[in-house]
Design an enzyme around this catalytic site. Structure first.
Site, PDB file in Angstrom:
ATOM      1  CG  HIS A 145      -0.285   0.185   2.354  1.00  0.00           C
ATOM      2  ND1 HIS A 145       0.276  -0.595   3.407  1.00  0.00           N
ATOM      3  CD2 HIS A 145       0.224   1.078   3.076  1.00  0.00           C
ATOM      4  CE1 HIS A 145       0.491  -0.240   4.380  1.00  0.00           C
ATOM      5  NE2 HIS A 145       0.669   1.090   4.392  1.00  0.00           N
ATOM      6  CG  ASP A 175      -0.068  -4.418   2.683  1.00  0.00           C
ATOM      7  OD1 ASP A 175       0.478  -3.350   1.975  1.00  0.00           O
ATOM      8  OD2 ASP A 175      -0.951  -3.115   3.494  1.00  0.00           O
ATOM      9  CB  SER A 253       3.725   1.635   5.900  1.00  0.00           C
ATOM     10  OG  SER A 253       2.702   1.359   6.155  1.00  0.00           O
TER      11      SER A 253
END
Length: 411
Positions: A145, A175, A253
């Site tokens: 993402h 992911d 992230s």
């Protein structure tokens, strides 16, 4: 064939069962999430990832694992691993099309020049996240993402150098993504073993939360094996998560979660909205397996049956039997209830139906939907699975051949 109101009600109730018991939504940890088509993948030869740090500890170096004897063990970890943690900035141009009604000749005549002035609008969406170098020649592991649909990817090293990044492959289902920069002799991380982790172990997170580069936080491993249904908000993700209380925020992230030796044990991915001390990371063994396939093939194929399911509980059983018991009666207290079958899917072709309760797969008993998903994930595309279900009080065995998961599909 005419569908009765009772049949319609039964179908609606079955589908609504999947909504019961959901928790607070997750927040993925890139500062902005990009959407759209992914970048083209570059095909490379298969390669096993065996990243090692450039500066190996000498025999005279103190053990970073001796936390109790070394209160500053975090300093040693950061000094060793920090140079291999990068910042990833991505951007995508989104065009807003003119609504069809604005193109109508009547609209143009009525509004005159104002109608003629309506033009497509463009805006640039920017995202920022983290990553870590797994190969001295510039391969970097991050979250899907962080780079999904990006037109441009820029990687900034700790020493200030910047490089354009190319997406080698990304897998939205887990992911995980791998990007490549044109550089060599880079510092790299050491990848640990997430299968042996124990709750309570000391952990360290390094990343770029909210644009604050090279931020270090520390805590403990709170739990292992958290499923997407446990934490809510990511029902489409096929991965079990590590849970930590180390502070992580948007921008973390794709950054590493490290053990006390400085080995990467996870990739920081999500937090729960409104909560504190609840961060989640993809175990590094899972991320490494996906990354190897992305490097080799540019994509990952996941086995797929085409089912929507929910763990059968006394509450679920009671609701079904009280609402639609004359059409569908559940006679068992355990198993995994099928609440949806994707048309033309392997499950549909094999004869699985809504209302079936899965009891076992390949003679292995199942009582939770996570157990079914794990068995499907560990299966092979095209290799039959023997699935035993209870249907209207009768045991039935069906053979289902998993197919490759279609893009944007679940189950």
């Amino acid at each position: 064939m005419k569908i009765s109101d009772k049949d319609f009600l039964a179908s609606a109730i079955l589908r609504r069962l999947q909504r019961w018991g959901w928790h607070s939504p997750l927040i993925l940890l890139s500062i902005a999430s990009l959407s759209g088509c992914s970048l083209a993948s570059k095909m490379l030869q298969p390669q096993k990832i065996e990243a090692q740090p450039v500066n190996q500890p000498t025999s005279n170096s103190p053990s970073l694992a001796a936390v109790g004897n070394n209160p500053n063990f975090v300093v040693g970890v950061v000094q060793r691993v920090g140079p291999a943690v990068v910042r990833i900035d991505s951007s995508k141009t989104i065009t807003r099309e003119i609504p069809e009604e604005y193109k109508d000749p009547f609209f143009q005549r009525f509004f005159g020049d104002r109608g003629q002035s309506v033009q497509p609008q463009q805006r640039v969406v920017r995202g920022s996240g983290s990553g870590f170098i797994i190969n001295a020649d510039g391969q970097i592991l991050t979250n899907s993402h962080v780079v999904d649909g990006a037109d441009t990817v820029t990687v900034t090293l700790k020493d200030g150098r910047t490089f354009g990044g190319k997406v080698l492959g990304e897998d939205p289902v887990t992911d995980v993504a791998v990007i490549k920069i044109a550089a060599n002799k880079l510092p790299v991380v050491a990848l640990g073993n997430s299968d042996t982790l124990q709750p309570g172990e000391a952990v360290i997170a390094i990343g770029n939360p909210l644009g604050l580069n090279n931020t270090v936080t520390a805590g403990i491993l709170s739990a292992t094996g958290r499923s997407s249904s446990d934490i809510g908000g990511a029902p489409d993700k096929r991965v079990d998560y590590l849970q930590t209380d180390a502070a992580i925020n948007p921008g973390n992230s794709g950054g590493p979660l490290l053990d006390s030796r400085g080995d990467v044990i996870g990739m920081n991915t999500a937090i729960i909205q409104g909560a504190q001390g609840l961060g989640f990371a993809i175990p590094i063994n899972s991320a490494r397996q996906i990354a190897e396939q992305l490097i080799a093939n540019g994509k990952v194929e996941h086995p797929y049956l085409g089912i929507q399911m929910v763990t059968l509980t006394p509450e679920v059983k009671q609701k079904i039997n009280s609402k639609i018991g004359d059409r569908l009666r559940i006679n068992t207290d355990r198993g995994v209830l099928l609440i949806g079958i994707v048309p033309s899917s392997p499950a549909a072709q094999a004869g699985l139906r809504e209302g079936d309760v899965i009891q076992s797969i390949n003679n292995q008993s199942v009582s939770k939907n996570e157990e079914v998903q794990k068995l499907v994930d560990s299966s092979k595309i095209g290799v039959p699975l023997q699935i035993q279900v209870q249907r209207n009080g009768q045991a039935t065995q069906l053979t289902v051949k998993p197919a490759a998961l279609p893009v944007h599909s679940q189950g």
